[in-house]
Design an enzyme around this catalytic site. Structure first.
Site: not given
Ligand code: 13P
Length: 256
Positions: A11, A168, A214, A235-236
């Site tokens: 991101k 997602e 998540s 993501g995170g």
């Molecule tokens: P998170 O893993 O932070 O929930 O984000 C998922 C995501 O949007 C990956 O594209």
């Protein structure tokens, strides 16, 4: 057999300098992912630095987080598929819910982006997912199959093999509330059925479907144990090299 795929969506995080450090840390922790394909998607500005730091193995690849459907032109602030290809990208994430919700992207524009990516040999990762309100109303299957069909409208049987789908659920992104593996698996099965219906049984078998929302080092094993889930869009947790390396190790253990 579909090869396991773990994608890290950074991101809007990390400068080019920070990206090089993160990729080097990751490559120290993951020397050779073997059965698993590992893809990182840093911001545009860090793609070059990340590409230089990435180990020279076909198991590691670079992705962009978006593109414009035109090859070039008067589109201030935009980046095209040939530009990304030239930087060494193998994949591009398209239709992420953050782009749909915060930047007004619609299915028609996403479809144009998918076509542009395929025209230039970039493999698209098409994100689909329902909002919390659609989830509560029991509209998940209708929403995700609609996004799939509209985003991929006009794609040929040859091209569909280059596409990856990421399920997602919007309510699971960045909330710490992942879908249950059973629920995600059921949606994956629906998506696979929709692929087979539109592009034939071969496409239904070959296209990889990832789960995102998540995913952490702690819960990755529950998702990757499922034969219906081909990998994760993280993501995170991908911003921490140790967590991302653990998710990759879990994928290696459960590789088919
Ligand atoms: P998170 O893993 O932070 O929930 O984000 C998922 C995501 O949007 C990956 O594209």
């Amino acid at each position: 057999m579909r090869r396991r795929l773990i994608v890290g969506n950074w991101k809007m995080h990390k400068t080019a300098t920070e990206a090089a450090v993160l990729v080097r840390r990751l490559s120290d922790l993951v020397s050779e992912p073997g059965q698993v394909e590992v893809v990182i998607a840093p911001p545009f500005t860090a793609l070059h630095a990340a590409a230089r730091a990435l180990p020279a193995s076909p198991s590691f690849a670079l992705a962009a987080q978006n593109l414009h459907w035109e090859d070039e032109g008067p589109f201030t602030g935009e980046v095209s598929a040939p530009m990304l290809k030239d930087l060494g990208c193998r994949y591009v994430i398209l239709g992420h819910s953050e782009r749909r919700q915060l930047f007004g992207e619609d299915d028609e524009g996403i479809q144009r982006k998918i076509r542009a990516s395929l025209r230039h040999g970039l493999r698209p990762i098409l994100c689909v997912g329902e909002s919390l309100s659609d989830h509560k109303k029991g509209r998940t299957e209708t929403v995700v199959t609609g996004q799939l069909r509209k985003g991929l409208d006009g794609i040929s049987k040859d091209e569909i093999r280059l596409v990856t789908i990421a399920y997602e659920p919007v309510w699971a992104i960045g909330t710490g509330q992942a879908a249950s593996p059973a629920q995600a698996g059921a949606v994956h099965e629906t998506l696979r059925g929709a692929l087979a219906k539109s592009w034939g049984a071969g496409a239904g078998e070959q296209v990889r479907i990832l789960y995102g929302g998540s995913v952490t080092a702690e819960n990755a094993g529950e998702f990757l144990a499922s034969s219906r889930i081909d990998g994760a869009l993280v993501g995170g947790a991908c911003l921490d090299p140790q967590s991302f390396a653990t998710i990759i190790a879990v994928a290696q253990k459960t590789a088919r």
